[in-house]
Design an enzyme around this catalytic site. Structure first.
Site, short mmCIF file in Angstrom:
data_model
loop_
_atom_site.label_atom_id
_atom_site.label_comp_id
_atom_site.label_asym_id
_atom_site.label_seq_id
_atom_site.Cartn_x
_atom_site.Cartn_y
_atom_site.Cartn_z
N GLY A 46 0.82 -1.35 0.10
CA GLY A 46 -0.05 -0.17 -0.06
C GLY A 46 1.02 1.30 -0.11
CD GLN A 51 3.41 6.08 2.61
OE1 GLN A 51 2.62 5.44 2.04
NE2 GLN A 51 4.36 5.18 3.26
CB CYS A 94 4.85 2.18 7.60
SG CYS A 94 4.50 3.76 6.67
CG LEU A 95 6.39 1.05 1.48
CD1 LEU A 95 5.98 1.19 0.03
CD2 LEU A 95 7.57 -0.17 1.38
CG HIS A 136 -1.13 1.56 7.20
ND1 HIS A 136 -0.09 1.32 8.11
CD2 HIS A 136 -0.36 2.57 6.27
CE1 HIS A 136 1.26 1.73 8.02
NE2 HIS A 136 0.97 2.36 7.02
CD GLU A 137 -1.28 2.69 2.59
OE1 GLU A 137 -0.85 3.97 2.62
OE2 GLU A 137 -0.58 1.71 2.89
CG HIS A 140 0.19 7.18 5.03
ND1 HIS A 140 1.19 7.44 6.10
CD2 HIS A 140 0.45 5.83 5.14
CE1 HIS A 140 2.19 6.69 6.25
NE2 HIS A 140 1.58 5.28 5.69
ZN ZN Z 1 2.37 3.49 5.74
#
Ligand code: ZN
Length: 174
Positions: A46, A51, A94-95, A136-137, A140
């Site tokens: 995701g 990000q 998380c990236l 989660h996204e 963000h």
């Molecule tokens: Zn994340």
């Protein structure tokens, strides 16, 4: 398509609220394609536009396990319509917080309203990993990271490590 650079915490942009999009055009679709390529290359399941440093309410997700059968989901202006009372726990990463994972409890199911890649309004009911991933996204898009659900002690520990890693990355060897 081109790969973009992923923003790593701590970075103030990750704490900003993303803006709603007015229209879906080719420029926007090209950005979604870049997000997907960046996510696959990472690799991740995701990615939110913030990000890659873009404060727009855009998310790409692909939770398909088989690499050959890609199943991307594009969410434009996603909104949670309802959440279940029942919760579930997943180990999240998380990236933007590379190398860190934690068990996070979230509503097990959620109903989402969004605009798709084709510009049409859609609605889905998500459960399991997809439900966690979407929540989660969407977090963000509102400047929230999964570490915000942890105790202050755990959160500070992760942040300290991330700051240290960032300093290491910025060192240059000549
Ligand atoms: Zn994340």
């Amino acid at each position: 398509m081109s790969k973009r650079k992923i923003v790593i915490e701590p970075d103030p942009i990750l704490r900003k609220k993303s803006e709603t999009l007015e229209k879906v055009d080719d420029e926007l679709r090209s950005l979604l394609d870049d997000m997907l390529e960046t996510m696959y290359a990472a690799p991740g399941i995701g990615l939110a536009a913030v990000q890659i440093g873009i404060l727009k309410r855009l998310i790409v997700i692909d939770i398909s396990k088989e690499k050959e059968k890609k199943d991307p989901l594009f969410l434009i202006n996603p909104e949670i319509v309802s959440k279940s009372k029942k919760t579930s726990v997943h180990e999240e990463g998380c990236l933007s917080l590379p190398g860190h994972f934690a068990e996070i409890e979230r509503p097990a199911e959620c109903q989402i309203k969004y605009i798709g890649y084709d510009g049409k309004q859609k609605e889905i009911k998500a459960s399991g990993l997809l439900s966690t991933c979407i929540q989660h996204e969407i977090d963000h898009l509102n400047g929230i990271l999964f570490i915000d659900y942890l105790s202050k002690l755990k959160k500070d520990m992760i942040l300290k490590k991330l700051i240290k890693n960032k300093k290491e990355l910025n060192k240059i060897v000549l």
